[in-house]
Design an enzyme around this catalytic site. Sequence first.
Site, PDB file in Angstrom:
ATOM      1  N   ILE A 154       0.669  -1.319   0.494  1.00  0.00           N
ATOM      2  CA  ILE A 154       0.032   0.008  -0.178  1.00  0.00           C
ATOM      3  C   ILE A 154       0.776   1.713  -0.146  1.00  0.00           C
ATOM      4  O   ILE A 154       0.687   2.065  -0.925  1.00  0.00           O
ATOM      5  CB  ILE A 154      -1.053   0.152   0.919  1.00  0.00           C
ATOM      6  CG1 ILE A 154      -1.911  -1.239   1.140  1.00  0.00           C
ATOM      7  CG2 ILE A 154      -1.402   0.692   0.882  1.00  0.00           C
ATOM      8  CD1 ILE A 154      -2.831  -1.227   2.110  1.00  0.00           C
ATOM      9  N   ASP A 173      10.846   2.343   6.265  1.00  0.00           N
ATOM     10  CA  ASP A 173      10.045   1.179   6.279  1.00  0.00           C
ATOM     11  C   ASP A 173      12.291   0.266   6.543  1.00  0.00           C
ATOM     12  O   ASP A 173      12.949   0.936   6.606  1.00  0.00           O
ATOM     13  CB  ASP A 173       9.897   0.234   5.434  1.00  0.00           C
ATOM     14  CG  ASP A 173       8.832   0.027   5.805  1.00  0.00           C
ATOM     15  OD1 ASP A 173       7.806  -0.835   4.900  1.00  0.00           O
ATOM     16  OD2 ASP A 173       9.351  -1.079   6.269  1.00  0.00           O
ATOM     17  N   ASN A 209       5.254  -1.076  17.322  1.00  0.00           N
ATOM     18  CA  ASN A 209       5.164   0.419  16.896  1.00  0.00           C
ATOM     19  C   ASN A 209       3.658   1.038  17.473  1.00  0.00           C
ATOM     20  O   ASN A 209       3.357   1.646  16.760  1.00  0.00           O
ATOM     21  CB  ASN A 209       5.229   0.151  14.944  1.00  0.00           C
ATOM     22  CG  ASN A 209       4.439  -0.588  14.793  1.00  0.00           C
ATOM     23  OD1 ASN A 209       2.909  -1.150  15.273  1.00  0.00           O
ATOM     24  ND2 ASN A 209       3.801  -1.148  13.290  1.00  0.00           N
ATOM     25  N   ALA A 231      -4.612   2.999   8.106  1.00  0.00           N
ATOM     26  CA  ALA A 231      -4.030   2.105   8.985  1.00  0.00           C
ATOM     27  C   ALA A 231      -4.440   1.121   9.810  1.00  0.00           C
ATOM     28  O   ALA A 231      -5.475   0.309   9.702  1.00  0.00           O
ATOM     29  CB  ALA A 231      -2.484   1.971   8.987  1.00  0.00           C
ATOM     30  N   ARG A 232      -3.405   1.508  10.729  1.00  0.00           N
ATOM     31  CA  ARG A 232      -4.774   0.715  12.165  1.00  0.00           C
ATOM     32  C   ARG A 232      -4.587   2.219  13.292  1.00  0.00           C
ATOM     33  O   ARG A 232      -3.725   3.030  13.444  1.00  0.00           O
ATOM     34  CB  ARG A 232      -3.851   0.391  12.541  1.00  0.00           C
ATOM     35  CG  ARG A 232      -3.945  -1.441  12.243  1.00  0.00           C
ATOM     36  CD  ARG A 232      -5.425  -2.069  12.115  1.00  0.00           C
ATOM     37  NE  ARG A 232      -5.655  -3.677  11.400  1.00  0.00           N
ATOM     38  CZ  ARG A 232      -6.685  -3.514  10.484  1.00  0.00           C
ATOM     39  NH1 ARG A 232      -6.541  -2.099   9.675  1.00  0.00           N
ATOM     40  NH2 ARG A 232      -6.334  -4.715  10.084  1.00  0.00           N
ATOM     41  N   ASP A 256      -9.144   6.781   9.206  1.00  0.00           N
ATOM     42  CA  ASP A 256     -10.051   6.101   8.275  1.00  0.00           C
ATOM     43  C   ASP A 256     -10.017   5.584   9.672  1.00  0.00           C
ATOM     44  O   ASP A 256     -11.042   4.127   9.481  1.00  0.00           O
ATOM     45  CB  ASP A 256      -9.013   5.609   6.780  1.00  0.00           C
ATOM     46  CG  ASP A 256     -10.596   4.750   6.759  1.00  0.00           C
ATOM     47  OD1 ASP A 256     -12.039   5.513   6.592  1.00  0.00           O
ATOM     48  OD2 ASP A 256     -10.757   3.627   6.440  1.00  0.00           O
ATOM     49  N   GLU A 261     -12.337   1.005  17.753  1.00  0.00           N
ATOM     50  CA  GLU A 261     -13.787   0.727  16.614  1.00  0.00           C
ATOM     51  C   GLU A 261     -15.222  -0.091  16.958  1.00  0.00           C
ATOM     52  O   GLU A 261     -15.453  -0.271  16.490  1.00  0.00           O
ATOM     53  CB  GLU A 261     -12.746   0.397  15.587  1.00  0.00           C
ATOM     54  CG  GLU A 261     -11.672   1.748  14.530  1.00  0.00           C
ATOM     55  CD  GLU A 261     -11.395   1.043  13.039  1.00  0.00           C
ATOM     56  OE1 GLU A 261     -11.994  -0.166  12.843  1.00  0.00           O
ATOM     57  OE2 GLU A 261     -10.442   1.558  13.269  1.00  0.00           O
ATOM     58  N   HIS A 293     -13.142   3.498   8.769  1.00  0.00           N
ATOM     59  CA  HIS A 293     -12.541   2.224   8.148  1.00  0.00           C
ATOM     60  C   HIS A 293     -13.050   1.648   6.859  1.00  0.00           C
ATOM     61  O   HIS A 293     -13.993   0.471   6.858  1.00  0.00           O
ATOM     62  CB  HIS A 293     -12.420   1.130   9.247  1.00  0.00           C
ATOM     63  CG  HIS A 293     -11.857   0.090   9.310  1.00  0.00           C
ATOM     64  ND1 HIS A 293     -10.795  -0.121  10.468  1.00  0.00           N
ATOM     65  CD2 HIS A 293     -10.645  -0.257   8.366  1.00  0.00           C
ATOM     66  CE1 HIS A 293      -9.234  -1.181   9.862  1.00  0.00           C
ATOM     67  NE2 HIS A 293      -9.700  -0.752   8.508  1.00  0.00           N
TER      68      HIS A 293
HETATM   69  C1  COI Z   1      -8.301  -4.829   6.510  1.00  0.00           C
HETATM   70  O1  COI Z   1      -8.726  -5.636   5.826  1.00  0.00           O
HETATM   71  O2  COI Z   1      -6.988  -5.070   6.879  1.00  0.00           O
HETATM   72  C2  COI Z   1      -8.936  -3.804   6.634  1.00  0.00           C
HETATM   73  O3  COI Z   1      -8.051  -2.997   7.317  1.00  0.00           O
HETATM   74  C3  COI Z   1     -10.379  -4.588   6.509  1.00  0.00           C
HETATM   75  C4  COI Z   1     -10.907  -4.555   7.121  1.00  0.00           C
HETATM   76  C5  COI Z   1     -11.538  -3.993   8.076  1.00  0.00           C
HETATM   77  C6  COI Z   1     -12.317  -4.680   6.549  1.00  0.00           C
END
Ligand code: COI
Length: 329
Positions: A154, A173, A209, A231-232, A256, A261, A293
């Site tokens: 990505i 990275d 991280n 990302a997360r 996002d 969540e 998300h």
């Molecule tokens: C993933 O594929 O890791 C995502 O972040 C999308 C998922 C929450 C449906």
Amino acid sequence: MKICFYVMREYDELPYVEQFAKEYGYDYVWTAGYPEDDGYDVANGCDAVDITPCDLGAHALEEFAKRGVKYLLLRSVGYDHVDLKRAAELGIRVANVSYPPTGVASYAVMMMLMLARRMQPILRRAAVQDFSLKGKIGQDISVMTVGVIGTGKIGTTVLKNLSGFGCRLICYDPYQNDTAKQYAEYVDLETLFRESDIITLHTNATEENHHLLNKDSFALMKDGVLIVNTARGKLINAADLIDALESGKVGGAALDVLEIEDGLYYYNRVGDVIANRQMAVLRSFPNVIMSPHTAFYTTTAVKDMVLGAFEALKSFEAGEESVHEVKAR
Ligand code: COI
């Protein structure tokens, strides 16, 4: 082979499940709910569970194992929500899916352009017929430095997309790749923090991280830096981000993902009192864009996410390795 699909969406995923179940000759049951809503018993008699991200810690895995489940098929690329060690102890093989990086990458670029051009306040004010210019002036991305953290599929696609805008590109990275080098200069993390006008996160979440962006890293950044996270949520200390937005150190954020969540994203919570103060504060800021998300959510990705589960299960059934298998490190 029988698969139990949790959190199944009738309107986009189910038609693909019906199609691939026929092609692969597998049986299935499904429910729209999570295990904690609809119960683990939905998986009784199933060899595999297929599920979207939710708490897949030891308890959930043990409940599935008790019911004879041998395979856990994740409808996601990310697997930071799964206790892989416990899964291995229980003899459950786990697979993730892959889908093209282009969907998330273009969404990230869209979010950074929206931030730089103040699109959220422009649209909100236009909706109440405020067409004045004051407070809407944007920044031209072509004169900015964009720092990309994480140059996997990505992150590298983000660099490639951004290369058309003429901005300076730097990236970080621990594992460098030649494609990213065509578009950007690898720098150390501190340099990236110091020199970027926009920072975009494209790394998976690990223990190392956790809260990579925190008060110390914000302190190193340029005043007014823009932060993009597709990302997360765990990569950012949200309390520190709120402080940095309040002080003006961070000039805007496009998020996002959020640290908390579960129970929120992908539910319709209209009219509910939501016990998530960080989300409430972040949503109140005019320079914060939040989406639930949805960066992954394209027709291509949804099809691949369903198909990936069937492919992984076929390999598991044959006792083979699967490219989708994920294991504890
Ligand atoms: C993933 O594929 O890791 C995502 O972040 C999308 C998922 C929450 C449906």
